[in-house]
Scaffold this active site. Sequence first.
Site, PDB file in Angstrom:
ATOM      1  N   ASP A  51       0.850  -1.204   0.000  1.00 16.27           N
ATOM      2  CA  ASP A  51       0.000   0.000   0.000  1.00 16.27           C
ATOM      3  C   ASP A  51       0.883   1.251   0.000  1.00 16.27           C
ATOM      4  O   ASP A  51       0.389   2.367  -0.110  1.00 16.27           O
ATOM      5  CB  ASP A  51      -1.012  -0.005   1.155  1.00 16.27           C
ATOM      6  CG  ASP A  51      -0.381  -0.115   2.521  1.00 16.27           C
ATOM      7  OD1 ASP A  51       0.866  -0.226   2.612  1.00 16.27           O
ATOM      8  OD2 ASP A  51      -1.127  -0.091   3.519  1.00 16.27           O
ATOM      9  N   SER A  52       2.213   1.048   0.053  1.00 13.07           N
ATOM     10  CA  SER A  52       3.155   2.163  -0.150  1.00 13.07           C
ATOM     11  C   SER A  52       2.973   2.749  -1.545  1.00 13.07           C
ATOM     12  O   SER A  52       3.526   3.799  -1.841  1.00 13.07           O
ATOM     13  CB  SER A  52       4.596   1.698   0.055  1.00 13.07           C
ATOM     14  OG  SER A  52       4.880   0.551  -0.718  1.00 13.07           O
ATOM     15  N   ASP A  90      -0.993  -6.043  -0.268  1.00 18.22           N
ATOM     16  CA  ASP A  90      -1.426  -5.374   0.953  1.00 18.22           C
ATOM     17  C   ASP A  90      -2.932  -5.157   0.941  1.00 18.22           C
ATOM     18  O   ASP A  90      -3.482  -4.684  -0.067  1.00 18.22           O
ATOM     19  CB  ASP A  90      -0.759  -3.998   1.066  1.00 18.22           C
ATOM     20  CG  ASP A  90       0.353  -3.973   2.091  1.00 18.22           C
ATOM     21  OD1 ASP A  90       0.293  -4.758   3.060  1.00 18.22           O
ATOM     22  OD2 ASP A  90       1.277  -3.164   1.929  1.00 18.22           O
ATOM     23  N   LYS A 120      -1.553  -9.341   2.727  1.00 20.25           N
ATOM     24  CA  LYS A 120      -0.858  -8.912   3.947  1.00 20.25           C
ATOM     25  C   LYS A 120      -1.727  -7.911   4.677  1.00 20.25           C
ATOM     26  O   LYS A 120      -2.389  -7.089   4.046  1.00 20.25           O
ATOM     27  CB  LYS A 120       0.495  -8.280   3.594  1.00 20.25           C
ATOM     28  CG  LYS A 120       1.196  -7.617   4.789  1.00 20.25           C
ATOM     29  CD  LYS A 120       2.646  -7.310   4.525  1.00 20.25           C
ATOM     30  CE  LYS A 120       2.947  -5.958   3.942  1.00 20.25           C
ATOM     31  NZ  LYS A 120       2.458  -4.800   4.706  1.00 20.25           N
ATOM     32  N   GLU A 122      -1.916  -5.410   8.502  1.00 17.86           N
ATOM     33  CA  GLU A 122      -1.171  -4.882   9.646  1.00 17.86           C
ATOM     34  C   GLU A 122      -1.889  -5.172  10.963  1.00 17.86           C
ATOM     35  O   GLU A 122      -3.117  -5.066  11.027  1.00 17.86           O
ATOM     36  CB  GLU A 122      -0.999  -3.354   9.499  1.00 17.86           C
ATOM     37  CG  GLU A 122      -0.144  -2.957   8.314  1.00 17.86           C
ATOM     38  CD  GLU A 122      -0.016  -1.433   8.159  1.00 17.86           C
ATOM     39  OE1 GLU A 122      -0.497  -0.686   9.041  1.00 17.86           O
ATOM     40  OE2 GLU A 122       0.579  -1.009   7.153  1.00 17.86           O
ATOM     41  N   GLU A 189       8.596  -4.159  10.912  1.00 20.42           N
ATOM     42  CA  GLU A 189       9.018  -2.850  10.399  1.00 20.42           C
ATOM     43  C   GLU A 189       9.552  -1.953  11.505  1.00 20.42           C
ATOM     44  O   GLU A 189       8.903  -1.745  12.539  1.00 20.42           O
ATOM     45  CB  GLU A 189       7.837  -2.154   9.674  1.00 20.42           C
ATOM     46  CG  GLU A 189       8.255  -0.794   9.124  1.00 20.42           C
ATOM     47  CD  GLU A 189       7.333  -0.215   8.052  1.00 20.42           C
ATOM     48  OE1 GLU A 189       6.390  -0.908   7.618  1.00 20.42           O
ATOM     49  OE2 GLU A 189       7.562   0.942   7.658  1.00 20.42           O
TER      50      GLU A 189
HETATM   51  O1  KIV Z   1       3.520  -1.164   1.696  1.00 23.69           O
HETATM   52  C1  KIV Z   1       4.699  -1.496   1.822  1.00 23.69           C
HETATM   53  O2  KIV Z   1       5.576  -1.165   1.011  1.00 23.69           O
HETATM   54  C2  KIV Z   1       5.048  -2.309   2.980  1.00 23.69           C
HETATM   55  C3  KIV Z   1       6.493  -2.568   3.204  1.00 23.69           C
HETATM   56  C4  KIV Z   1       7.064  -1.381   3.894  1.00 23.69           C
HETATM   57  C5  KIV Z   1       6.719  -3.808   3.973  1.00 23.69           C
HETATM   58  O3  KIV Z   1       4.197  -2.709   3.714  1.00 23.69           O
END
Ligand code: KIV
Length: 271
Positions: A51-52, A90, A120, A122, A189
């Site tokens: 989600d980055s 994500d 994934k 959080e 992280e």
């Molecule tokens: O969204 C992302 O890039 C991440 C990484 C920082 C692990 O969750």
Amino acid sequence: MSIEKEIKRVTTKALYKLKQKGVKITALTAYDFITAKLLDAAGIDLLLVGDSLSNVFQGNETTLPVTMDEMIYHTKAVAKGVRRAMIVVDMPFMSYQLNVDEAFRNAGRIMKETPAGAVKLEGGKRVAETIRKITEYGIPVMGHIGLMPQSIHQYGGYRERGRTDEEAEEILNDAKVVEEAGAFALVLEKIPAELAKKVTESVKIPTIGIGAGVHCDGQILVTPDMLGLNTDFHPRFVRYYATLAEEISKAVKSYIDDVRKSEFPSEKESY
Ligand code: KIV
């Protein structure tokens, strides 16, 4: 042949095997076809459609604005370039927080509408029930604890987590809870290296670190960061493996120069 070469397609089982054999897992983020193709061909084990993408692709300040539809759109593009790597997606902010059924429906959407191998999300204890439900129905889940960017407004900044005894205890406990709930791997992280070591030794599932020191079972970085494309953001855990921002700027300036001077295209480049 080395074990990583033997693996023709990376699966959750393959990652587990790499941990058992002490072979470090390599992971990077990807958001588009061309980059995914290059990273996969270079031999990366895992590609995270993170989600980055909200930050580095869409230009937002946080990861919060990116939507389910956008994550699915980018995953479809990434998947077209991938032959070997495992693709993890994500779950964006508010796609799994509301309740377990909503989370399950959205995880199912990702798996149904894209060729991803896992999702994934959080959180530790607070998402244990969600991880249990999603994995029970055959969808692999990667956990993510330590600094969780979707909670940035609660933290009030991106400082590392797990510095106090209380926070360290919570992170260690969360790791065990996430494993017990059925996650196949865990992102750690921005936590102290010694704490990441303790977590890695306490769980059987592979840990993938970002700003979490060298003792994790693998490492992940945000690709535009490590390629030196995103130079506005340079925390100490990001190593530049290239300086693409400079390269691109040089290339574009040369192009502008050539066009202005009528030196591009040449006769050979014309029909
Ligand atoms: O969204 C992302 O890039 C991440 C990484 C920082 C692990 O969750």
